[in-house]
Write a protein that holds these residues in place. Sequence first.
Motif, PDB file in Angstrom:
ATOM      1  N   UNK A 401       0.823  -1.207   0.000  1.00  0.00           N
ATOM      2  CA  UNK A 401       0.000   0.000   0.000  1.00  0.00           C
ATOM      3  C   UNK A 401       0.856   1.256   0.000  1.00  0.00           C
ATOM      4  N   UNK A 402       1.940   1.254   0.754  1.00  0.00           N
ATOM      5  CA  UNK A 402       2.804   2.433   0.827  1.00  0.00           C
ATOM      6  C   UNK A 402       3.624   2.607  -0.447  1.00  0.00           C
ATOM      7  N   UNK A 403       3.990   1.510  -1.055  1.00  0.00           N
ATOM      8  CA  UNK A 403       4.803   1.608  -2.264  1.00  0.00           C
ATOM      9  C   UNK A 403       3.981   2.051  -3.466  1.00  0.00           C
ATOM     10  N   UNK A 404       2.775   1.529  -3.612  1.00  0.00           N
ATOM     11  CA  UNK A 404       1.978   1.796  -4.818  1.00  0.00           C
ATOM     12  C   UNK A 404       0.883   2.838  -4.605  1.00  0.00           C
ATOM     13  N   UNK A 405       0.554   3.143  -3.357  1.00  0.00           N
ATOM     14  CA  UNK A 405      -0.408   4.180  -3.013  1.00  0.00           C
ATOM     15  C   UNK A 405      -1.670   4.112  -3.886  1.00  0.00           C
ATOM     16  N   UNK A 406      -2.365   2.970  -3.869  1.00  0.00           N
ATOM     17  CA  UNK A 406      -3.558   2.830  -4.723  1.00  0.00           C
ATOM     18  C   UNK A 406      -4.733   3.639  -4.200  1.00  0.00           C
TER      19      UNK A 406
END
Length: 529
Positions: A401-406
Amino acid sequence: MLFSAMGFLLVILQPSTGQFPRACANTRSLLRKECCPLWEGDRSPCGELSNRGSCQNILLSQAPLGPQFPFSGVDDREDWPSVFYNRTCKCEGNFMGFNCGECKFGFSGLNCTERRLRTRRNIFQLTTTEKDKFLAYLNLAKNTLNRDYVVATGTYAQMNNGSNPMFTNINVYDLFVWMHYYASRDTLLGGSNVWRDIDFAHEAPGFLPWHRVFLLLWEREIQKITGDENFTIPYWDWRDAEDCVVCTDEYMGGRHPTNPNLLSPASFFSAWQVICSRSEEYNSQQTLCNATGEGPILRNPGNNDKSRTPRLPSSADVEFCLSLTQYESGTMDKMANYSFRNTLEGFADPQTAISNISQSGLHNALHIYMNGSMSQVQGSANDPIFVLHHAFVDSIFEQWLRRHRPMLEVYPAANAPIGHNRENYMVPFIPLYRNGEFFKSSRELGYDYEYLQEPALSSFQEFLIAYLEQARQIWAWLVGAAVIGGVVTALLTGLLLACKKKRRGTSSEIQPLLIESEDYNNISYQSNF
Protein backbone atom coordinates in the motif's frame (compact mmCIF):
# COMPACT_ATOMS: atom_id res chain seq x y z
CA MET A 1 3.46 -17.51 36.60
CA LEU A 2 2.48 -14.12 35.23
CA PHE A 3 -0.85 -15.60 34.12
CA SER A 4 -1.93 -16.45 37.68
CA ALA A 5 -1.00 -12.98 38.88
CA MET A 6 -3.40 -11.48 36.34
CA GLY A 7 -6.54 -13.23 37.56
CA PHE A 8 -7.89 -10.07 39.14
CA LEU A 9 -8.23 -8.55 35.68
CA LEU A 10 -11.20 -10.78 34.96
CA VAL A 11 -13.49 -8.49 36.93
CA ILE A 12 -12.87 -5.47 34.70
CA LEU A 13 -14.10 -6.93 31.42
CA GLN A 14 -15.45 -4.37 28.98
CA PRO A 15 -17.61 -4.80 25.86
CA SER A 16 -15.86 -6.76 23.17
CA THR A 17 -16.08 -6.93 19.41
CA GLY A 18 -16.79 -10.19 17.67
CA GLN A 19 -19.74 -12.10 16.29
CA PHE A 20 -23.30 -12.38 17.65
CA PRO A 21 -23.79 -9.83 20.46
CA ARG A 22 -25.25 -11.60 23.46
CA ALA A 23 -27.87 -8.83 23.72
CA CYS A 24 -29.15 -9.78 20.25
CA ALA A 25 -28.97 -13.59 20.53
CA ASN A 26 -32.60 -14.02 21.56
CA THR A 27 -35.98 -14.73 20.00
CA ARG A 28 -37.20 -11.14 20.16
CA SER A 29 -34.17 -9.71 18.34
CA LEU A 30 -34.09 -12.48 15.73
CA LEU A 31 -37.80 -12.26 14.93
CA ARG A 32 -37.64 -8.46 14.73
CA LYS A 33 -34.33 -8.78 12.80
CA GLU A 34 -32.93 -5.94 14.87
CA CYS A 35 -29.65 -5.71 16.76
CA CYS A 36 -29.42 -2.29 18.41
CA PRO A 37 -28.30 -2.90 22.02
CA LEU A 38 -28.31 -0.24 24.73
CA TRP A 39 -25.14 1.69 25.41
CA GLU A 40 -24.51 1.55 29.15
CA GLY A 41 -23.46 5.19 29.24
CA ASP A 42 -26.97 6.54 28.72
CA ARG A 43 -29.08 3.37 28.49
CA SER A 44 -30.34 4.23 25.02
CA PRO A 45 -30.09 2.06 21.87
CA CYS A 46 -26.75 2.71 20.17
CA GLY A 47 -26.10 5.60 22.58
CA GLU A 48 -28.54 7.74 20.62
CA LEU A 49 -29.22 10.10 23.52
CA SER A 50 -25.50 10.93 23.58
CA ASN A 51 -25.31 11.33 19.78
CA ARG A 52 -23.08 8.29 19.47
CA GLY A 53 -25.27 6.51 16.92
CA SER A 54 -28.75 5.34 16.01
CA CYS A 55 -30.59 2.19 14.97
CA GLN A 56 -30.89 2.14 11.19
CA ASN A 57 -31.71 -0.15 8.30
CA ILE A 58 -28.73 -1.92 6.79
CA LEU A 59 -27.93 -0.85 3.23
CA LEU A 60 -26.65 -3.83 1.26
CA SER A 61 -24.50 -3.65 -1.84
CA GLN A 62 -26.33 -4.40 -5.10
CA ALA A 63 -23.15 -4.88 -7.13
CA PRO A 64 -23.04 -8.12 -9.17
CA LEU A 65 -20.99 -11.04 -7.86
CA GLY A 66 -18.65 -13.44 -9.62
CA PRO A 67 -19.80 -16.86 -10.90
CA GLN A 68 -18.09 -18.97 -8.23
CA PHE A 69 -21.24 -19.41 -6.09
CA PRO A 70 -24.21 -20.35 -8.31
CA PHE A 71 -26.84 -20.38 -5.54
CA SER A 72 -29.09 -17.88 -3.83
CA GLY A 73 -30.88 -18.06 -0.52
CA VAL A 74 -29.13 -21.21 0.74
CA ASP A 75 -26.42 -19.79 3.00
CA ASP A 76 -26.90 -17.61 6.09
CA ARG A 77 -23.82 -15.61 5.13
CA GLU A 78 -25.27 -14.29 1.87
CA ASP A 79 -25.81 -10.51 2.07
CA TRP A 80 -24.43 -10.55 5.59
CA PRO A 81 -26.00 -10.03 8.11
CA SER A 82 -29.47 -9.71 6.57
CA VAL A 83 -30.57 -13.29 7.28
CA PHE A 84 -30.29 -12.55 11.01
CA TYR A 85 -30.67 -8.76 11.24
CA ASN A 86 -31.63 -5.94 8.88
CA ARG A 87 -31.29 -3.16 11.45
CA THR A 88 -28.11 -2.48 13.45
CA CYS A 89 -26.37 0.45 15.09
CA LYS A 90 -24.91 3.04 12.73
CA CYS A 91 -22.30 4.95 14.73
CA GLU A 92 -21.43 8.60 14.23
CA GLY A 93 -18.03 10.28 14.09
CA ASN A 94 -15.26 8.21 15.64
CA PHE A 95 -17.57 5.92 17.61
CA MET A 96 -17.72 2.21 16.85
CA GLY A 97 -19.02 -1.08 18.27
CA PHE A 98 -22.23 -3.11 18.25
CA ASN A 99 -23.77 -0.45 20.56
CA CYS A 100 -21.47 2.46 19.54
CA GLY A 101 -19.75 2.12 22.90
CA GLU A 102 -16.19 2.02 21.56
CA CYS A 103 -13.82 4.15 19.49
CA LYS A 104 -12.82 3.52 15.90
CA PHE A 105 -9.41 1.99 15.36
CA GLY A 106 -6.76 4.65 15.87
CA PHE A 107 -8.84 6.77 18.25
CA SER A 108 -9.20 6.84 22.02
CA GLY A 109 -10.48 9.07 24.82
CA LEU A 110 -13.87 9.69 26.39
CA ASN A 111 -15.27 11.14 23.15
CA CYS A 112 -12.96 9.23 20.80
CA THR A 113 -11.19 12.40 19.68
CA GLU A 114 -7.61 11.49 20.59
CA ARG A 115 -5.50 9.94 17.83
CA ARG A 116 -3.31 7.04 18.85
CA LEU A 117 -0.59 5.14 16.97
CA ARG A 118 0.69 1.83 18.32
CA THR A 119 3.64 -0.16 16.99
CA ARG A 120 3.71 -3.88 16.26
CA ARG A 121 7.16 -5.36 16.88
CA ASN A 122 9.19 -8.40 15.87
CA ILE A 123 8.65 -11.09 18.51
CA PHE A 124 12.43 -11.60 18.71
CA GLN A 125 12.92 -7.93 19.54
CA LEU A 126 10.74 -8.18 22.65
CA THR A 127 12.42 -8.32 26.03
CA THR A 128 11.97 -11.50 28.05
CA THR A 129 9.42 -9.72 30.21
CA GLU A 130 7.49 -8.46 27.18
CA LYS A 131 7.55 -11.88 25.54
CA ASP A 132 6.37 -13.66 28.70
CA LYS A 133 3.61 -11.09 29.08
CA PHE A 134 2.43 -11.76 25.52
CA LEU A 135 2.31 -15.51 26.18
CA ALA A 136 0.42 -14.94 29.44
CA TYR A 137 -2.08 -12.71 27.62
CA LEU A 138 -2.72 -15.52 25.11
CA ASN A 139 -3.38 -17.99 27.91
CA LEU A 140 -5.63 -15.51 29.69
CA ALA A 141 -7.71 -15.09 26.52
CA LYS A 142 -8.03 -18.87 26.24
CA ASN A 143 -9.36 -19.07 29.80
CA THR A 144 -11.62 -15.99 29.88
CA LEU A 145 -15.30 -16.30 29.00
CA ASN A 146 -16.39 -13.68 26.50
CA ARG A 147 -18.93 -11.48 28.28
CA ASP A 148 -20.59 -9.83 25.30
CA TYR A 149 -20.55 -12.35 22.47
CA VAL A 150 -21.84 -15.84 21.79
CA VAL A 151 -21.56 -18.06 18.71
CA ALA A 152 -24.23 -19.82 16.69
CA THR A 153 -24.50 -23.60 16.94
CA GLY A 154 -27.12 -23.92 14.23
CA THR A 155 -28.18 -22.33 10.98
CA TYR A 156 -31.05 -19.85 10.83
CA ALA A 157 -33.30 -22.59 9.42
CA GLN A 158 -32.30 -24.91 12.26
CA MET A 159 -33.25 -22.09 14.64
CA ASN A 160 -36.73 -22.24 13.07
CA ASN A 161 -36.13 -18.83 11.49
CA GLY A 162 -35.27 -17.25 14.82
CA SER A 163 -37.97 -18.64 17.08
CA ASN A 164 -35.57 -21.22 18.56
CA PRO A 165 -32.20 -19.48 19.13
CA MET A 166 -29.15 -21.76 19.09
CA PHE A 167 -26.13 -20.04 20.63
CA THR A 168 -23.42 -20.95 23.11
CA ASN A 169 -20.81 -19.23 25.26
CA ILE A 170 -17.18 -19.12 24.18
CA ASN A 171 -13.86 -17.85 25.51
CA VAL A 172 -12.13 -14.78 24.11
CA TYR A 173 -9.47 -16.65 22.12
CA ASP A 174 -11.81 -19.29 20.70
CA LEU A 175 -14.28 -16.62 19.57
CA PHE A 176 -11.74 -15.69 16.91
CA VAL A 177 -11.06 -19.32 16.01
CA TRP A 178 -14.81 -19.77 15.52
CA MET A 179 -15.15 -16.60 13.41
CA HIS A 180 -12.32 -17.77 11.13
CA TYR A 181 -14.05 -21.14 10.80
CA TYR A 182 -17.47 -19.58 10.13
CA ALA A 183 -16.16 -17.29 7.39
CA SER A 184 -14.42 -20.15 5.56
CA ARG A 185 -16.77 -23.10 6.17
CA ASP A 186 -18.55 -24.92 3.35
CA THR A 187 -22.16 -24.20 2.43
CA LEU A 188 -24.58 -26.83 3.76
CA LEU A 189 -27.04 -27.72 1.01
CA GLY A 190 -29.08 -30.38 2.80
CA GLY A 191 -28.78 -34.12 3.01
CA SER A 192 -25.06 -34.78 2.74
CA ASN A 193 -24.52 -32.15 0.06
CA VAL A 194 -22.16 -29.21 0.48
CA TRP A 195 -20.64 -26.51 -1.72
CA ARG A 196 -16.92 -26.15 -1.10
CA ASP A 197 -16.01 -23.37 -3.53
CA ILE A 198 -16.97 -20.58 -1.13
CA ASP A 199 -14.92 -18.62 1.37
CA PHE A 200 -15.68 -15.17 2.75
CA ALA A 201 -12.13 -14.62 4.06
CA HIS A 202 -9.83 -16.30 1.51
CA GLU A 203 -9.16 -16.88 -2.19
CA ALA A 204 -10.44 -13.46 -3.28
CA PRO A 205 -9.86 -9.68 -2.86
CA GLY A 206 -11.10 -9.56 0.73
CA PHE A 207 -8.38 -11.88 2.02
CA LEU A 208 -6.10 -9.07 3.19
CA PRO A 209 -8.72 -6.56 4.50
CA TRP A 210 -10.59 -9.38 6.29
CA HIS A 211 -7.54 -10.58 8.18
CA ARG A 212 -6.57 -6.98 8.91
CA VAL A 213 -9.89 -6.46 10.71
CA PHE A 214 -9.55 -9.86 12.39
CA LEU A 215 -6.17 -8.91 13.89
CA LEU A 216 -7.33 -5.44 14.93
CA LEU A 217 -10.31 -6.92 16.78
CA TRP A 218 -8.17 -9.64 18.35
CA GLU A 219 -5.65 -7.03 19.46
CA ARG A 220 -8.39 -4.91 20.99
CA GLU A 221 -9.80 -7.86 22.91
CA ILE A 222 -6.43 -8.49 24.53
CA GLN A 223 -6.16 -4.81 25.42
CA LYS A 224 -9.56 -4.99 27.12
CA ILE A 225 -9.25 -8.17 29.16
CA THR A 226 -5.77 -7.20 30.39
CA GLY A 227 -6.25 -3.46 30.80
CA ASP A 228 -3.04 -3.01 28.76
CA GLU A 229 -3.97 -0.31 26.25
CA ASN A 230 -0.48 -0.37 24.75
CA PHE A 231 -0.58 -4.04 23.75
CA THR A 232 0.12 -4.89 20.12
CA ILE A 233 0.44 -8.21 18.33
CA PRO A 234 4.07 -9.16 17.65
CA TYR A 235 4.97 -10.56 14.23
CA TRP A 236 7.27 -13.33 13.07
CA ASP A 237 9.43 -12.29 10.12
CA TRP A 238 9.77 -15.68 8.44
CA ARG A 239 11.70 -14.53 5.37
CA ASP A 240 14.67 -16.84 4.68
CA ALA A 241 13.98 -18.88 7.83
CA GLU A 242 15.42 -22.39 7.67
CA ASP A 243 13.01 -23.81 10.22
CA CYS A 244 10.32 -22.82 12.71
CA VAL A 245 12.39 -20.64 15.02
CA VAL A 246 9.34 -19.73 17.12
CA CYS A 247 8.60 -23.42 17.78
CA THR A 248 10.43 -23.59 21.10
CA ASP A 249 9.19 -23.79 24.67
CA GLU A 250 10.50 -20.28 25.21
CA TYR A 251 8.10 -19.01 22.57
CA MET A 252 5.16 -20.84 20.95
CA GLY A 253 5.86 -24.39 22.10
CA GLY A 254 8.52 -26.92 21.17
CA ARG A 255 8.18 -30.44 19.81
CA HIS A 256 6.96 -33.25 22.05
CA PRO A 257 9.86 -35.60 22.98
CA THR A 258 8.05 -38.79 21.92
CA ASN A 259 5.22 -37.69 19.61
CA PRO A 260 6.39 -35.31 16.85
CA ASN A 261 2.81 -34.24 16.10
CA LEU A 262 2.24 -32.77 19.56
CA LEU A 263 3.66 -29.84 21.50
CA SER A 264 6.12 -30.16 24.33
CA PRO A 265 4.45 -30.60 27.76
CA ALA A 266 6.79 -27.85 28.99
CA SER A 267 4.63 -25.34 27.04
CA PHE A 268 1.17 -24.47 28.36
CA PHE A 269 0.02 -24.46 24.74
CA SER A 270 0.20 -28.27 24.93
CA ALA A 271 -2.85 -28.18 27.24
CA TRP A 272 -4.94 -26.10 24.83
CA GLN A 273 -7.93 -27.77 23.18
CA VAL A 274 -8.71 -26.97 19.54
CA ILE A 275 -12.21 -26.29 18.21
CA CYS A 276 -13.82 -26.25 14.74
CA SER A 277 -11.28 -28.69 13.25
CA ARG A 278 -13.63 -31.44 12.01
CA SER A 279 -15.10 -29.95 8.86
CA GLU A 280 -16.02 -33.28 7.26
CA GLU A 281 -17.94 -34.31 10.36
CA TYR A 282 -19.89 -31.03 10.37
CA ASN A 283 -20.63 -31.43 6.66
CA SER A 284 -21.89 -35.00 6.95
CA GLN A 285 -24.12 -34.05 9.89
CA GLN A 286 -25.13 -30.71 8.30
CA THR A 287 -24.24 -28.92 11.54
CA LEU A 288 -22.06 -26.01 12.62
CA CYS A 289 -19.04 -26.16 14.90
CA ASN A 290 -20.39 -25.87 18.46
CA ALA A 291 -17.09 -24.68 19.99
CA THR A 292 -16.45 -27.77 22.11
CA GLY A 293 -12.92 -29.10 22.56
CA GLU A 294 -11.69 -31.59 19.96
CA GLY A 295 -8.20 -32.49 21.14
CA PRO A 296 -4.75 -30.86 21.45
CA ILE A 297 -3.02 -28.55 19.02
CA LEU A 298 -1.23 -30.53 16.31
CA ARG A 299 2.03 -29.28 14.81
CA ASN A 300 4.92 -31.05 13.09
CA PRO A 301 6.83 -28.27 11.35
CA GLY A 302 8.95 -29.17 8.35
CA ASN A 303 7.60 -32.70 7.92
CA ASN A 304 5.11 -31.54 5.32
CA ASP A 305 4.70 -32.55 1.68
CA LYS A 306 7.88 -31.13 0.12
CA SER A 307 6.51 -31.44 -3.40
CA ARG A 308 3.87 -28.87 -2.48
CA THR A 309 5.91 -26.62 -0.18
CA PRO A 310 9.65 -27.31 -0.57
CA ARG A 311 10.79 -24.42 1.64
CA LEU A 312 9.76 -21.38 3.63
CA PRO A 313 9.42 -18.10 1.66
CA SER A 314 12.50 -16.05 0.85
CA SER A 315 13.18 -12.31 0.84
CA ALA A 316 13.30 -12.50 -2.95
CA ASP A 317 9.80 -14.02 -3.01
CA VAL A 318 8.44 -11.18 -0.93
CA GLU A 319 10.20 -8.51 -2.95
CA PHE A 320 8.89 -9.90 -6.24
CA CYS A 321 5.38 -9.97 -4.79
CA LEU A 322 5.71 -6.34 -3.70
CA SER A 323 6.75 -5.35 -7.23
CA LEU A 324 3.38 -6.44 -8.67
CA THR A 325 1.31 -3.39 -9.54
CA GLN A 326 -2.15 -5.00 -9.78
CA TYR A 327 -3.94 -5.70 -6.52
CA GLU A 328 -6.40 -8.02 -8.23
CA SER A 329 -6.88 -9.42 -11.72
CA GLY A 330 -8.89 -11.73 -13.93
CA THR A 331 -11.36 -13.96 -12.11
CA MET A 332 -10.29 -12.42 -8.77
CA ASP A 333 -10.01 -15.84 -7.14
CA LYS A 334 -7.20 -18.39 -6.65
CA MET A 335 -6.76 -18.63 -10.43
CA ALA A 336 -5.82 -14.95 -10.82
CA ASN A 337 -2.50 -14.19 -12.55
CA TYR A 338 -0.22 -11.20 -11.82
CA SER A 339 -2.34 -10.40 -8.78
CA PHE A 340 -0.53 -9.09 -5.71
CA ARG A 341 -3.27 -10.51 -3.46
CA ASN A 342 -3.22 -13.97 -5.04
CA THR A 343 0.57 -14.11 -5.02
CA LEU A 344 0.83 -13.04 -1.38
CA GLU A 345 -1.95 -15.42 -0.40
CA GLY A 346 0.08 -18.19 -2.00
CA PHE A 347 -1.95 -19.52 -4.93
CA ALA A 348 0.35 -17.93 -7.52
CA ASP A 349 4.04 -18.65 -7.97
CA PRO A 350 6.13 -16.09 -6.00
CA GLN A 351 8.64 -15.92 -8.85
CA THR A 352 6.27 -15.54 -11.82
CA ALA A 353 2.87 -14.50 -10.32
CA ILE A 354 1.21 -17.20 -12.45
CA SER A 355 -1.49 -19.16 -10.65
CA ASN A 356 -0.36 -22.65 -9.60
CA ILE A 357 -2.70 -24.24 -7.07
CA SER A 358 -0.55 -27.40 -6.92
CA GLN A 359 2.06 -25.34 -5.06
CA SER A 360 1.80 -23.25 -1.89
CA GLY A 361 3.75 -20.01 -1.71
CA LEU A 362 4.20 -17.15 0.75
CA HIS A 363 1.19 -17.06 3.15
CA ASN A 364 -0.01 -20.57 2.27
CA ALA A 365 3.51 -21.99 2.56
CA LEU A 366 3.66 -21.19 6.28
CA HIS A 367 0.34 -22.93 6.91
CA ILE A 368 1.38 -26.06 5.01
CA TYR A 369 4.86 -26.07 6.57
CA MET A 370 3.39 -26.24 10.10
CA ASN A 371 1.89 -29.60 9.16
CA GLY A 372 -0.89 -29.71 11.74
CA SER A 373 -3.75 -27.59 13.05
CA MET A 374 -2.53 -24.58 11.07
CA SER A 375 -2.65 -26.52 7.82
CA GLN A 376 -6.43 -26.85 7.73
CA VAL A 377 -8.04 -23.56 6.73
CA GLN A 378 -11.14 -23.62 8.90
CA GLY A 379 -9.34 -24.49 12.15
CA SER A 380 -5.98 -22.85 11.48
CA ALA A 381 -6.44 -20.07 14.06
CA ASN A 382 -6.29 -22.69 16.84
CA ASP A 383 -2.49 -22.54 16.71
CA PRO A 384 -1.31 -19.27 18.34
CA ILE A 385 1.42 -19.00 15.69
CA PHE A 386 -1.47 -17.93 13.44
CA VAL A 387 -1.52 -14.38 14.83
CA LEU A 388 2.28 -13.98 14.50
CA HIS A 389 2.14 -15.20 10.92
CA HIS A 390 -0.79 -13.06 9.84
CA ALA A 391 0.66 -9.97 11.48
CA PHE A 392 3.68 -10.33 9.18
CA VAL A 393 1.45 -11.01 6.15
CA ASP A 394 -0.41 -7.80 7.02
CA SER A 395 2.91 -5.94 7.15
CA ILE A 396 3.64 -7.05 3.58
CA PHE A 397 0.20 -5.79 2.56
CA GLU A 398 1.09 -2.52 4.27
CA GLN A 399 4.38 -2.28 2.37
CA TRP A 400 2.50 -2.72 -0.91
CA LEU A 401 0.00 0.00 0.00
CA ARG A 402 2.80 2.43 0.83
CA ARG A 403 4.80 1.61 -2.26
CA HIS A 404 1.98 1.80 -4.82
CA ARG A 405 -0.41 4.18 -3.01
CA PRO A 406 -3.56 2.83 -4.72
CA MET A 407 -6.83 4.70 -4.74
CA LEU A 408 -9.86 2.99 -3.22
CA GLU A 409 -11.14 2.33 -6.75
CA VAL A 410 -8.33 -0.20 -7.20
CA TYR A 411 -10.24 -2.54 -4.89
CA PRO A 412 -12.89 -4.32 -7.04
CA ALA A 413 -16.38 -2.87 -6.72
CA ALA A 414 -18.14 -5.72 -8.55
CA ASN A 415 -17.86 -9.25 -9.94
CA ALA A 416 -15.63 -10.56 -7.16
CA PRO A 417 -16.54 -13.88 -5.47
CA ILE A 418 -19.43 -13.69 -3.02
CA GLY A 419 -18.72 -11.44 -0.04
CA HIS A 420 -15.60 -9.86 -1.55
CA ASN A 421 -16.88 -6.80 -3.42
CA ARG A 422 -15.73 -3.44 -2.09
CA GLU A 423 -19.05 -2.56 -0.41
CA ASN A 424 -19.85 -6.03 0.93
CA TYR A 425 -19.94 -6.40 4.70
CA MET A 426 -17.36 -8.83 6.05
CA VAL A 427 -18.64 -12.14 7.43
CA PRO A 428 -19.22 -12.67 10.35
CA PHE A 429 -18.43 -9.39 12.08
CA ILE A 430 -20.98 -7.40 14.08
CA PRO A 431 -20.59 -4.41 14.13
CA LEU A 432 -20.39 -4.25 10.37
CA TYR A 433 -17.26 -3.47 8.36
CA ARG A 434 -16.99 -3.17 4.57
CA ASN A 435 -14.02 -4.63 2.68
CA GLY A 436 -13.07 -1.28 1.18
CA GLU A 437 -12.85 0.44 4.57
CA PHE A 438 -9.59 -1.39 5.32
CA PHE A 439 -7.92 -0.92 1.97
CA LYS A 440 -5.81 1.91 3.36
CA SER A 441 -2.65 2.56 5.35
CA SER A 442 -2.36 0.95 8.77
CA ARG A 443 -1.40 4.34 10.21
CA GLU A 444 -4.91 5.57 9.45
CA LEU A 445 -6.13 2.63 11.55
CA GLY A 446 -3.87 3.43 14.47
CA TYR A 447 -0.92 1.08 14.11
CA ASP A 448 2.44 0.70 12.41
CA TYR A 449 5.18 -1.90 12.08
CA GLU A 450 8.54 -1.40 13.71
CA TYR A 451 10.52 -2.29 10.59
CA LEU A 452 8.37 -0.02 8.40
CA GLN A 453 8.46 3.08 10.58
CA GLU A 454 9.55 6.30 8.94
CA PRO A 455 11.03 9.43 10.57
CA ALA A 456 8.49 11.72 12.18
CA LEU A 457 7.26 14.45 9.84
CA SER A 458 6.99 18.12 10.61
CA SER A 459 3.53 19.71 10.56
CA PHE A 460 4.37 21.36 7.21
CA GLN A 461 5.42 18.01 5.71
CA GLU A 462 2.22 16.38 6.94
CA PHE A 463 0.21 19.23 5.35
CA LEU A 464 2.15 18.93 2.10
CA ILE A 465 1.72 15.15 1.93
CA ALA A 466 -2.01 15.47 2.55
CA TYR A 467 -2.22 18.18 -0.15
CA LEU A 468 -0.28 16.07 -2.65
CA GLU A 469 -2.41 13.03 -1.83
CA GLN A 470 -5.56 15.01 -2.66
CA ALA A 471 -3.95 16.23 -5.86
CA ARG A 472 -2.98 12.65 -6.75
CA GLN A 473 -6.57 11.53 -6.40
CA ILE A 474 -7.79 14.20 -8.87
CA TRP A 475 -4.77 14.16 -11.18
CA ALA A 476 -6.86 13.01 -14.16
CA TRP A 477 -9.12 16.05 -13.82
CA LEU A 478 -6.10 18.33 -13.48
CA VAL A 479 -4.52 16.95 -16.65
CA GLY A 480 -7.81 17.28 -18.51
CA ALA A 481 -8.19 20.88 -17.37
CA ALA A 482 -4.61 21.59 -18.41
CA VAL A 483 -5.15 20.17 -21.91
CA ILE A 484 -8.35 22.15 -22.39
CA GLY A 485 -6.63 25.27 -21.05
CA GLY A 486 -3.73 24.76 -23.45
CA VAL A 487 -6.05 24.39 -26.44
CA VAL A 488 -8.00 27.52 -25.49
CA THR A 489 -4.77 29.48 -25.01
CA ALA A 490 -3.46 28.33 -28.39
CA LEU A 491 -6.70 29.40 -30.10
CA LEU A 492 -6.72 32.81 -28.43
CA THR A 493 -3.06 33.35 -29.28
CA GLY A 494 -3.72 32.40 -32.91
CA LEU A 495 -6.65 34.81 -33.13
CA LEU A 496 -4.57 37.58 -31.54
CA LEU A 497 -1.74 37.10 -34.03
CA ALA A 498 -4.18 36.95 -36.93
CA CYS A 499 -5.82 40.22 -35.87
CA LYS A 500 -2.45 41.90 -35.41
CA LYS A 501 -1.32 40.74 -38.83
CA LYS A 502 -4.52 42.02 -40.43
CA ARG A 503 -4.18 45.39 -38.72
CA ARG A 504 -0.59 45.77 -39.88
CA GLY A 505 -1.60 44.80 -43.40
CA THR A 506 -3.72 47.96 -43.76
CA SER A 507 -0.60 50.18 -43.86
CA SER A 508 1.70 48.10 -46.01
CA GLU A 509 3.99 51.01 -46.86
CA ILE A 510 5.27 51.15 -43.29
CA GLN A 511 4.97 47.38 -42.43
CA PRO A 512 8.46 45.89 -41.77
CA LEU A 513 9.46 42.67 -43.56
CA LEU A 514 10.69 41.12 -40.28
CA ILE A 515 9.52 41.48 -36.69
CA GLU A 516 11.52 44.03 -34.77
CA SER A 517 13.34 42.66 -31.74
CA GLU A 518 11.14 44.61 -29.30
CA ASP A 519 7.97 43.26 -30.94
CA TYR A 520 9.38 39.73 -30.79
CA ASN A 521 9.96 40.03 -27.06
CA ASN A 522 6.35 41.07 -26.52
CA ILE A 523 4.97 37.77 -27.86
CA SER A 524 4.27 35.39 -24.97
CA TYR A 525 3.69 31.61 -25.02
CA GLN A 526 1.72 30.63 -21.96
CA SER A 527 0.25 27.42 -20.66
CA ASN A 528 -2.39 26.90 -18.05
CA PHE A 529 -0.95 23.47 -17.06
